[in-house]
Each structure stands twice: as C-alpha cells, then as structure tokens.
Design a protein around this motif. Structure first.
Motif, PDB file in Angstrom:
ATOM      1  N   UNK A   1     -25.352   1.517  52.831  1.00  0.00           N
ATOM      2  CA  UNK A   1     -24.916   2.863  52.563  1.00  0.00           C
ATOM      3  C   UNK A   1     -23.560   3.129  53.221  1.00  0.00           C
ATOM      4  N   UNK A   2     -23.384   2.583  54.414  1.00  0.00           N
ATOM      5  CA  UNK A   2     -22.132   2.806  55.133  1.00  0.00           C
ATOM      6  C   UNK A   2     -20.936   2.221  54.374  1.00  0.00           C
ATOM      7  N   UNK A   3     -21.115   1.049  53.802  1.00  0.00           N
ATOM      8  CA  UNK A   3     -20.027   0.423  53.044  1.00  0.00           C
ATOM      9  C   UNK A   3     -19.740   1.200  51.759  1.00  0.00           C
ATOM     10  N   UNK A   4     -20.777   1.680  51.110  1.00  0.00           N
ATOM     11  CA  UNK A   4     -20.587   2.458  49.892  1.00  0.00           C
ATOM     12  C   UNK A   4     -19.813   3.742  50.180  1.00  0.00           C
ATOM     13  N   UNK A   5     -20.202   4.440  51.235  1.00  0.00           N
ATOM     14  CA  UNK A   5     -19.507   5.675  51.574  1.00  0.00           C
ATOM     15  C   UNK A   5     -18.084   5.400  52.053  1.00  0.00           C
ATOM     16  N   UNK A   6     -17.878   4.261  52.693  1.00  0.00           N
ATOM     17  CA  UNK A   6     -16.520   3.867  53.058  1.00  0.00           C
ATOM     18  C   UNK A   6     -15.666   3.658  51.819  1.00  0.00           C
ATOM     19  N   UNK A   7     -16.244   3.024  50.812  1.00  0.00           N
ATOM     20  CA  UNK A   7     -15.535   2.802  49.554  1.00  0.00           C
ATOM     21  C   UNK A   7     -15.220   4.128  48.858  1.00  0.00           C
ATOM     22  N   UNK A   8     -16.186   5.022  48.824  1.00  0.00           N
ATOM     23  CA  UNK A   8     -15.969   6.327  48.192  1.00  0.00           C
ATOM     24  C   UNK A   8     -14.897   7.107  48.950  1.00  0.00           C
ATOM     25  N   UNK A   9     -14.985   7.100  50.266  1.00  0.00           N
ATOM     26  CA  UNK A   9     -13.984   7.787  51.073  1.00  0.00           C
ATOM     27  C   UNK A   9     -12.598   7.209  50.889  1.00  0.00           C
ATOM     28  N   UNK A  10     -12.510   5.877  50.811  1.00  0.00           N
ATOM     29  CA  UNK A  10     -11.218   5.230  50.607  1.00  0.00           C
ATOM     30  C   UNK A  10     -10.641   5.593  49.241  1.00  0.00           C
ATOM     31  N   UNK A  11     -11.482   5.672  48.241  1.00  0.00           N
ATOM     32  CA  UNK A  11     -11.021   6.021  46.903  1.00  0.00           C
ATOM     33  C   UNK A  11     -10.508   7.460  46.854  1.00  0.00           C
ATOM     34  N   UNK A  12     -11.261   8.368  47.436  1.00  0.00           N
ATOM     35  CA  UNK A  12     -10.861   9.774  47.439  1.00  0.00           C
ATOM     36  C   UNK A  12      -9.598   9.967  48.277  1.00  0.00           C
ATOM     37  N   UNK A  13      -9.546   9.315  49.430  1.00  0.00           N
ATOM     38  CA  UNK A  13      -8.371   9.425  50.287  1.00  0.00           C
ATOM     39  C   UNK A  13      -7.124   8.858  49.637  1.00  0.00           C
ATOM     40  N   UNK A  14      -7.283   7.751  48.944  1.00  0.00           N
ATOM     41  CA  UNK A  14      -6.162   7.142  48.247  1.00  0.00           C
ATOM     42  C   UNK A  14      -5.649   8.047  47.140  1.00  0.00           C
ATOM     43  N   UNK A  15      -6.555   8.626  46.394  1.00  0.00           N
ATOM     44  CA  UNK A  15      -6.174   9.528  45.311  1.00  0.00           C
ATOM     45  C   UNK A  15      -5.448  10.760  45.846  1.00  0.00           C
ATOM     46  N   UNK A  16      -5.971  11.334  46.918  1.00  0.00           N
ATOM     47  CA  UNK A  16      -5.332  12.515  47.510  1.00  0.00           C
ATOM     48  C   UNK A  16      -3.943  12.171  48.040  1.00  0.00           C
ATOM     49  N   UNK A  17      -3.825  11.043  48.719  1.00  0.00           N
ATOM     50  CA  UNK A  17      -2.523  10.626  49.235  1.00  0.00           C
ATOM     51  C   UNK A  17      -1.519  10.373  48.134  1.00  0.00           C
ATOM     52  N   UNK A  18      -1.983   9.759  47.053  1.00  0.00           N
ATOM     53  CA  UNK A  18      -1.087   9.482  45.937  1.00  0.00           C
ATOM     54  C   UNK A  18      -0.540  10.776  45.327  1.00  0.00           C
ATOM     55  N   UNK A  19      -1.435  11.711  45.052  1.00  0.00           N
ATOM     56  CA  UNK A  19      -0.979  12.949  44.416  1.00  0.00           C
ATOM     57  C   UNK A  19      -0.057  13.758  45.319  1.00  0.00           C
ATOM     58  N   UNK A  20      -0.339  13.793  46.612  1.00  0.00           N
ATOM     59  CA  UNK A  20       0.540  14.520  47.519  1.00  0.00           C
ATOM     60  C   UNK A  20       1.889  13.822  47.651  1.00  0.00           C
ATOM     61  N   UNK A  21       1.879  12.507  47.763  1.00  0.00           N
ATOM     62  CA  UNK A  21       3.126  11.762  47.918  1.00  0.00           C
ATOM     63  C   UNK A  21       3.945  11.696  46.645  1.00  0.00           C
ATOM     64  N   UNK A  22       3.290  11.674  45.505  1.00  0.00           N
ATOM     65  CA  UNK A  22       4.000  11.574  44.234  1.00  0.00           C
ATOM     66  C   UNK A  22       4.815  12.827  43.947  1.00  0.00           C
TER      67      UNK A  22
END
Length: 57
Positions: A1-22
C-alpha cells in the motif's frame, strides 16, 4: 500500500508541478515537475505510514 500511495503522490505532485511551471516556461515546468514528483512521493508515503500505524494525520 505504501508503494502504491507513493506512486499516486508522485503522479499528482508531478502533474501539479508541471502545470505551475508551464505557466512560466517549458524548462521551468520540467524542473517543477521533478520537484513535485519528489514531494508527492514523500507525502504519499508519509500519509500511508501514519494511516497504517493508526495514528492521526
């Protein structure tokens, strides 16, 4: 479960960073996407550890 939530968090964080930086430019989007990935991975695993231990967030 910890790895899955890490993956979900990384995906959401990456998306948020991309949109803010773009909003500034392509390179800024890439850099903030990497930062967001790291933060999201940390946050997802942190929340899961607290949740599985039965403690409060």
């Amino acid at each position: 479960m910890e790895k899955l939530m890490g993956f979900v968090g990384a995906t959401v964080g990456s998306l948020a960073g991309w949109y803010l930086g773009a909003l500034v430019g392509f390179t800024t989007g890439v850099v903030l996407s990497m930062v967001g990935t790291g933060f999201g991975l940390w946050a997802g695993r942190w929340v899961t550890q607290r949740w599985l231990e039965g403690g409060s967030l």
